[in-house]
Scaffold this motif. Sequence first.
Motif, mmCIF file in Angstrom:
data_model
loop_
_atom_site.group_PDB
_atom_site.id
_atom_site.type_symbol
_atom_site.label_atom_id
_atom_site.label_comp_id
_atom_site.label_asym_id
_atom_site.label_seq_id
_atom_site.Cartn_x
_atom_site.Cartn_y
_atom_site.Cartn_z
ATOM 1 N N LEU A 8 0.620 -1.220 0.002
ATOM 2 C CA LEU A 8 -0.039 0.086 -0.166
ATOM 3 C C LEU A 8 0.670 1.145 0.050
ATOM 4 C CD1 LEU A 8 -2.993 1.308 0.471
ATOM 5 C CD2 LEU A 8 -2.446 0.918 2.885
ATOM 6 N N PHE A 9 2.134 1.056 0.486
ATOM 7 C CA PHE A 9 2.844 2.377 0.617
ATOM 8 C C PHE A 9 3.835 2.638 -0.428
ATOM 9 C CE2 PHE A 9 2.562 0.457 5.219
ATOM 10 C CZ PHE A 9 1.635 1.396 5.630
ATOM 11 N N VAL A 10 3.753 1.787 -1.451
ATOM 12 C CA VAL A 10 4.234 1.739 -2.724
ATOM 13 C C VAL A 10 3.245 2.068 -4.080
ATOM 14 C CG1 VAL A 10 6.043 0.837 -4.526
ATOM 15 C CG2 VAL A 10 6.179 0.286 -2.130
ATOM 16 N N PRO A 11 2.742 3.362 -4.179
ATOM 17 C CA PRO A 11 1.815 3.427 -5.422
ATOM 18 C C PRO A 11 2.172 2.815 -6.422
ATOM 19 C CG PRO A 11 2.314 5.297 -4.295
ATOM 20 C CD PRO A 11 3.276 4.684 -3.766
ATOM 21 N N THR A 57 5.252 3.255 -9.382
ATOM 22 C CA THR A 57 6.494 4.026 -8.762
ATOM 23 C C THR A 57 7.968 3.448 -9.551
ATOM 24 O OG1 THR A 57 5.234 4.156 -6.570
ATOM 25 C CG2 THR A 57 7.495 4.868 -6.755
ATOM 26 N N PRO A 58 8.658 4.407 -9.896
ATOM 27 C CA PRO A 58 9.964 3.675 -10.343
ATOM 28 C C PRO A 58 10.848 3.186 -9.342
ATOM 29 C CG PRO A 58 9.454 6.046 -11.058
ATOM 30 C CD PRO A 58 8.479 5.732 -10.069
ATOM 31 N N LEU A 59 11.332 2.192 -9.620
ATOM 32 C CA LEU A 59 12.275 1.374 -8.472
ATOM 33 C C LEU A 59 13.117 2.429 -7.784
ATOM 34 C CD1 LEU A 59 12.379 -1.646 -7.677
ATOM 35 C CD2 LEU A 59 14.615 -1.739 -8.670
ATOM 36 N N GLU A 110 4.717 7.676 2.377
ATOM 37 C CA GLU A 110 3.483 6.956 2.465
ATOM 38 C C GLU A 110 3.097 6.587 3.622
ATOM 39 O OE1 GLU A 110 0.889 6.637 -0.117
ATOM 40 O OE2 GLU A 110 1.942 8.070 -1.268
ATOM 41 N N LEU A 111 4.268 5.706 4.271
ATOM 42 C CA LEU A 111 3.836 5.274 5.498
ATOM 43 C C LEU A 111 3.620 6.391 6.643
ATOM 44 C CD1 LEU A 111 4.441 2.519 7.250
ATOM 45 C CD2 LEU A 111 6.743 3.198 7.857
ATOM 46 N N ILE A 112 4.354 7.381 6.498
ATOM 47 C CA ILE A 112 3.846 8.267 7.510
ATOM 48 C C ILE A 112 2.493 9.094 7.258
ATOM 49 C CG2 ILE A 112 4.533 10.856 8.250
ATOM 50 C CD1 ILE A 112 7.595 9.895 7.454
ATOM 51 N N SER A 113 1.981 9.361 5.912
ATOM 52 C CA SER A 113 0.793 9.819 5.551
ATOM 53 C C SER A 113 -0.209 8.906 6.268
ATOM 54 C CB SER A 113 0.744 10.059 4.147
ATOM 55 O OG SER A 113 0.626 8.875 3.450
ATOM 56 N N PHE A 114 0.180 7.409 6.032
ATOM 57 C CA PHE A 114 -0.723 6.493 6.699
ATOM 58 C C PHE A 114 -0.925 6.145 8.104
ATOM 59 C CE2 PHE A 114 -1.585 1.941 7.821
ATOM 60 C CZ PHE A 114 -2.855 1.823 7.059
ATOM 61 N N TYR A 149 -10.393 4.567 4.029
ATOM 62 C CA TYR A 149 -9.527 3.549 4.788
ATOM 63 C C TYR A 149 -9.562 2.265 4.572
ATOM 64 C CZ TYR A 149 -7.897 8.362 6.380
ATOM 65 O OH TYR A 149 -7.463 9.556 6.672
ATOM 66 N N LEU A 150 -10.966 1.923 4.816
ATOM 67 C CA LEU A 150 -11.283 0.584 4.482
ATOM 68 C C LEU A 150 -11.126 0.169 3.462
ATOM 69 C CD1 LEU A 150 -14.419 0.249 6.733
ATOM 70 C CD2 LEU A 150 -12.462 -0.942 7.246
ATOM 71 N N ASN A 151 -11.428 0.770 2.278
ATOM 72 C CA ASN A 151 -11.150 0.540 0.820
ATOM 73 C C ASN A 151 -9.829 0.078 0.845
ATOM 74 O OD1 ASN A 151 -11.687 0.340 -2.093
ATOM 75 N ND2 ASN A 151 -10.727 2.350 -2.260
ATOM 76 N N ASP A 152 -8.741 0.926 1.029
ATOM 77 C CA ASP A 152 -7.196 0.572 1.059
ATOM 78 C C ASP A 152 -6.948 -0.758 1.624
ATOM 79 O OD1 ASP A 152 -6.856 2.972 -0.104
ATOM 80 O OD2 ASP A 152 -6.006 3.808 1.701
ATOM 81 N N ALA A 153 -7.854 -1.227 2.611
ATOM 82 C CA ALA A 153 -7.494 -2.430 3.320
ATOM 83 C C ALA A 153 -8.115 -3.595 2.596
ATOM 84 C CB ALA A 153 -7.866 -2.198 4.674
#
Lengths: 164, 261
Positions: free
Chosen positions: B155-158, B161-163, B173-177, B253-257
């Motif tokens: 989830l934290f890698v949209p 995303t380039p390597l 992404e982790l912090i925003s989560f 958020y539930l949609n993400d999960a």
Amino acid sequence: MPQIAQIAETYSSQIFWLLVTFGFVFFVIGLGMVPKVQGTADARDAKISGDLDAAKAAFARADEAEADYRIRDAESRTAAQAVMAKAKGEAAKSSETKLAAADADVASKIAAAEARIQAASIAALAEIETVAADAARDMVARISGVEASDEAARNAVKAALAHG
Amino acid sequence: MAESGKIDPMHQFAIEPLFGTDHLSLGGFNIAFTNSALYMVLAAVVLWIFVIGGMKRELVPGRWQMAVEYMTGFIKNLLIANIGDKGRKYIPYVFSLFMFILLANLLGLLPLGLFGLHPFTFTSHFTATGVLAIMSFSIVLIVGFWKHGFHFFSLFVPHGTPLPMIPVIFPIELISFMVRPFSLGLRLFVAMTAGHVLLKVLAGFVINSANAGVGFGLTVGTASFVLMVGISALEMLVAVIQAYVFALLTSVYLNDAENLH
């Protein structure tokens, strides 16, 4: 700000009572009652859409029946026309034959009548000749006192009749 | 708030134990039945009564049943729009959350002060909103890890995303989560607190200006009162919108999960 100033003495009570009340809301209302309410609404939606589908199907069936009726109507119309044409033809034919028969009958009757008329007129002519020859002989005898022969009188009458 | 004289706009948020339960405790923790707890119970009871009215289960609903079904249908549509058909199983939770917050916000706005009572909005306390936010966040985490295991970290890698960007994007992404439960809880707390403070400050203006003289009372007091009427209407809207935002963000958020992109 009491939210911060009172946090030490109130946080446990806040969390406890929130969990108690929200627990009640979730388990009794959310899990116990909401599915039934939503189930009723879903059942109604299903019934409405089912009824609509049934109505649509009935509509389609009615259209089909109408099309069917139209086809059968057209078919029976052509069949009726054919029957009518056939009957007309037959009637025309039979009236023609009857007419022909009647014509022949009439023609034969006319011919017989004409033959009778001719015979009658020939007979009448012959009688007229005889009567006229007698009359001529009479007239000759009276006028001249000469007995005219039967043949001469007859010839004279014939000549006079031929001249009209 | 010394300038506002006798009227302290923050006093409305003070928690007071009721019925002499000051020292009620459980396992060493104080669980006094406070005015805040009273309003939580009120919100739960009002919601209970509201939903009981929708339990007639008639094919052709009455007004009350229609109202309850409208609310459950609203939450159902919200969840289906955000999560898809799999969202139906969250209806009980999101409905409870939305209605509980909505009733808390609205009950706190009731003009009970006119009858000498002290209305209280427990959603203006981050101890309460924080619990609700952590609850929603925990459900997201549990569902995410339950359904996807460690794959949930993707989830934290949209997508796309380039390597070389992953080491940078992942922490962001982790912090925003991780910030989500705070933004969820604080947003509600701040919105309710700010609105109530504003109303109390304006009410203080009305009283203090009236005390200062007829001239002040007619000018400042009347203007403040008119403003209060408008802001009261606005606060009702905010009460609904904040409850909606809480439920909406929970379902996002539930949609993400549920549907890991």
